[in-house]
Scaffold this motif. Structure first.
Motif, PDB file in Angstrom:
ATOM      1  N   GLN A  39      17.660  -6.158  37.122  1.00  0.00           N
ATOM      2  CA  GLN A  39      16.948  -6.773  38.246  1.00  0.00           C
ATOM      3  C   GLN A  39      17.333  -6.133  39.575  1.00  0.00           C
ATOM      4  O   GLN A  39      16.472  -5.869  40.413  1.00  0.00           O
ATOM      5  N   LYS A  40      18.602  -5.858  39.762  1.00  0.00           N
ATOM      6  CA  LYS A  40      19.066  -5.234  41.000  1.00  0.00           C
ATOM      7  C   LYS A  40      18.489  -3.822  41.139  1.00  0.00           C
ATOM      8  O   LYS A  40      18.054  -3.423  42.219  1.00  0.00           O
ATOM      9  N   LEU A  41      18.492  -3.064  40.050  1.00  0.00           N
ATOM     10  CA  LEU A  41      17.959  -1.703  40.070  1.00  0.00           C
ATOM     11  C   LEU A  41      16.466  -1.694  40.369  1.00  0.00           C
ATOM     12  O   LEU A  41      15.979  -0.871  41.141  1.00  0.00           O
ATOM     13  N   THR A  42      15.725  -2.598  39.747  1.00  0.00           N
ATOM     14  CA  THR A  42      14.270  -2.560  39.860  1.00  0.00           C
ATOM     15  C   THR A  42      13.724  -3.280  41.091  1.00  0.00           C
ATOM     16  O   THR A  42      12.578  -3.040  41.467  1.00  0.00           O
ATOM     17  N   GLU A  43      14.498  -4.138  41.718  1.00  0.00           N
ATOM     18  CA  GLU A  43      13.992  -4.912  42.859  1.00  0.00           C
ATOM     19  C   GLU A  43      13.375  -4.038  43.962  1.00  0.00           C
ATOM     20  O   GLU A  43      12.281  -4.345  44.432  1.00  0.00           O
ATOM     21  N   PRO A  44      14.023  -2.947  44.386  1.00  0.00           N
ATOM     22  CA  PRO A  44      13.364  -2.117  45.401  1.00  0.00           C
ATOM     23  C   PRO A  44      12.028  -1.542  44.925  1.00  0.00           C
ATOM     24  O   PRO A  44      11.093  -1.405  45.702  1.00  0.00           O
ATOM     25  N   LEU A  45      11.939  -1.209  43.637  1.00  0.00           N
ATOM     26  CA  LEU A  45      10.692  -0.665  43.094  1.00  0.00           C
ATOM     27  C   LEU A  45       9.616  -1.736  43.005  1.00  0.00           C
ATOM     28  O   LEU A  45       8.428  -1.452  43.139  1.00  0.00           O
ATOM     29  N   VAL A  46      10.019  -2.976  42.788  1.00  0.00           N
ATOM     30  CA  VAL A  46       9.075  -4.097  42.808  1.00  0.00           C
ATOM     31  C   VAL A  46       8.568  -4.282  44.240  1.00  0.00           C
ATOM     32  O   VAL A  46       7.361  -4.451  44.469  1.00  0.00           O
ATOM     33  N   GLN A  47       9.477  -4.236  45.213  1.00  0.00           N
ATOM     34  CA  GLN A  47       9.098  -4.384  46.620  1.00  0.00           C
ATOM     35  C   GLN A  47       8.157  -3.268  47.066  1.00  0.00           C
ATOM     36  O   GLN A  47       7.256  -3.495  47.870  1.00  0.00           O
ATOM     37  N   ARG A  49       6.053  -1.921  45.205  1.00  0.00           N
ATOM     38  CA  ARG A  49       4.872  -2.063  44.349  1.00  0.00           C
ATOM     39  C   ARG A  49       4.731  -0.930  43.344  1.00  0.00           C
ATOM     40  O   ARG A  49       3.638  -0.523  42.971  1.00  0.00           O
ATOM     41  N   VAL A  50       5.865  -0.411  42.879  1.00  0.00           N
ATOM     42  CA  VAL A  50       5.886   0.629  41.858  1.00  0.00           C
ATOM     43  C   VAL A  50       6.027   0.003  40.478  1.00  0.00           C
ATOM     44  O   VAL A  50       5.428   0.460  39.514  1.00  0.00           O
ATOM     45  N   CYS A 128       1.856   4.661  29.046  1.00  0.00           N
ATOM     46  CA  CYS A 128       2.520   4.081  30.212  1.00  0.00           C
ATOM     47  C   CYS A 128       1.479   3.955  31.309  1.00  0.00           C
ATOM     48  O   CYS A 128       0.454   4.626  31.294  1.00  0.00           O
ATOM     49  N   LEU A 129       1.740   3.069  32.239  1.00  0.00           N
ATOM     50  CA  LEU A 129       0.957   2.920  33.456  1.00  0.00           C
ATOM     51  C   LEU A 129       1.913   3.308  34.575  1.00  0.00           C
ATOM     52  O   LEU A 129       2.934   2.648  34.766  1.00  0.00           O
ATOM     53  N   THR A 130       1.606   4.385  35.282  1.00  0.00           N
ATOM     54  CA  THR A 130       2.613   4.958  36.167  1.00  0.00           C
ATOM     55  C   THR A 130       2.030   5.591  37.410  1.00  0.00           C
ATOM     56  O   THR A 130       0.871   6.008  37.435  1.00  0.00           O
ATOM     57  N   PHE A 131       2.864   5.660  38.438  1.00  0.00           N
ATOM     58  CA  PHE A 131       2.593   6.471  39.617  1.00  0.00           C
ATOM     59  C   PHE A 131       3.283   7.828  39.476  1.00  0.00           C
ATOM     60  O   PHE A 131       3.011   8.744  40.227  1.00  0.00           O
ATOM     61  N   GLU A 132       4.204   7.949  38.533  1.00  0.00           N
ATOM     62  CA  GLU A 132       5.002   9.163  38.322  1.00  0.00           C
ATOM     63  C   GLU A 132       4.326  10.081  37.308  1.00  0.00           C
ATOM     64  O   GLU A 132       4.900  10.431  36.271  1.00  0.00           O
ATOM     65  N   VAL A 133       3.119  10.500  37.623  1.00  0.00           N
ATOM     66  CA  VAL A 133       2.298  11.279  36.704  1.00  0.00           C
ATOM     67  C   VAL A 133       2.990  12.582  36.311  1.00  0.00           C
ATOM     68  O   VAL A 133       3.039  12.933  35.131  1.00  0.00           O
ATOM     69  N   SER A 134       3.548  13.309  37.266  1.00  0.00           N
ATOM     70  CA  SER A 134       4.136  14.620  36.944  1.00  0.00           C
ATOM     71  C   SER A 134       5.335  14.478  36.003  1.00  0.00           C
ATOM     72  O   SER A 134       5.522  15.318  35.116  1.00  0.00           O
ATOM     73  N   PHE A 135       6.144  13.436  36.163  1.00  0.00           N
ATOM     74  CA  PHE A 135       7.269  13.217  35.249  1.00  0.00           C
ATOM     75  C   PHE A 135       6.761  13.062  33.824  1.00  0.00           C
ATOM     76  O   PHE A 135       7.248  13.715  32.898  1.00  0.00           O
ATOM     77  N   PHE A 136       5.770  12.202  33.630  1.00  0.00           N
ATOM     78  CA  PHE A 136       5.269  11.965  32.276  1.00  0.00           C
ATOM     79  C   PHE A 136       4.499  13.162  31.744  1.00  0.00           C
ATOM     80  O   PHE A 136       4.547  13.443  30.541  1.00  0.00           O
ATOM     81  N   GLU A 137       3.810  13.915  32.605  1.00  0.00           N
ATOM     82  CA  GLU A 137       3.143  15.133  32.144  1.00  0.00           C
ATOM     83  C   GLU A 137       4.161  16.134  31.606  1.00  0.00           C
ATOM     84  O   GLU A 137       3.891  16.799  30.603  1.00  0.00           O
ATOM     85  N   THR A 178      -0.200  -3.068  40.464  1.00  0.00           N
ATOM     86  CA  THR A 178      -0.412  -1.993  39.513  1.00  0.00           C
ATOM     87  C   THR A 178      -1.673  -1.193  39.816  1.00  0.00           C
ATOM     88  O   THR A 178      -1.941  -0.202  39.154  1.00  0.00           O
ATOM     89  N   LEU A 179      -2.432  -1.602  40.821  1.00  0.00           N
ATOM     90  CA  LEU A 179      -3.637  -0.860  41.167  1.00  0.00           C
ATOM     91  C   LEU A 179      -3.254   0.552  41.595  1.00  0.00           C
ATOM     92  O   LEU A 179      -2.312   0.760  42.351  1.00  0.00           O
ATOM     93  N   GLY A 180      -3.955   1.531  41.102  1.00  0.00           N
ATOM     94  CA  GLY A 180      -3.663   2.912  41.423  1.00  0.00           C
ATOM     95  C   GLY A 180      -2.793   3.617  40.400  1.00  0.00           C
ATOM     96  O   GLY A 180      -2.616   4.832  40.461  1.00  0.00           O
TER      97      GLY A 180
END
Length: 188
Positions: A39-47, A49-50, A128-137, A178-180
């Motif tokens: 939760q601590k690790l992901t909280e900034p990413l939740v804020q 909207r990642v 996956c549903l991601t904004f990190e397209v290049s990582f997953f590519e 998750t839009l985008g």
């Protein structure tokens, strides 16, 4: 997750119950005591909207889906989860790396372990549903259309109360953060 540097060479992924080492980190099964850290690790990413925010109860219910990357001192530095959707399909969820460890192969090690777990379960596809397209590519995921399942499977999945399933199916009850996102798929 904003991992951008290729990971160093590694040993083969370990079996699901055995920690795997890669690039100075070990990937192990999550424990209930890891939930506050996740939760601590992901909280900034939740804020930002990642990532989707998850209540503690949801994380505890899903603890068996999570893997934790730890450094040589045993300190957690990343997490990721595998959620099974259907007989052949799973989702990579909540893949996150401590900002101080970005670019060191932690995300790669976690994804490698998740893929090994998926194969062990008999899954043949991961999305996956991601904004990190290049990582997953870089890990052989490709952008994919909405229709990843047959109509009869869709009819079964739509009955699930899981918000991740709703997001996968592109239903209206999806949280707006998750839009985008790009839907990406990998055949194992």
């Amino acid at each position: 997750m904003t991992e951008t540097t290729p990971a160093p060479a590694s040993t083969a992924p370990a079996a699901a119950g055995v920690p795997a080492k890669r690039g100075g980190v070990t990937v192990r099964r999550a424990r209930t005591s890891d939930i506050p850290w996740i939760q601590k690790l992901t909280e900034p990413l939740v804020q930002e909207r990642v990532l989707l925010g998850k209540d503690s109860v949801v994380l505890y219910e899903a603890v068996q889906e999570f893997r934790i990357a730890v450094d040589e001192n045993g300190t957690p530095v990343g997490c990721g989860a595998l959620h099974v959707f259907w007989e052949d399909l799973g989702e990579v969820r909540t893949l996150a790396v401590d900002r101080e460890y970005l670019g060191r192969g932690v995300g790669h090690a976690l994804l490698e372990r998740i893929e090994a777990d998926a194969r062990e379960l008999g899954l043949s596809r991961l999305f996956c549903l991601t904004f990190e397209v290049s990582f997953f590519e870089r890990h052989e995921f490709v952008a994919s259309p909405l229709s990843l399942v047959a109509p009869e499977v869709y009819a079964e999945l739509v009955r699930s109360p899981d918000e991740g399933v709703a997001e996968f199916l592109d239903l209206a009850r999806v949280k707006p953060n998750t839009l985008g996102n790009t839907r990406m798929l990998k055949h194992l």
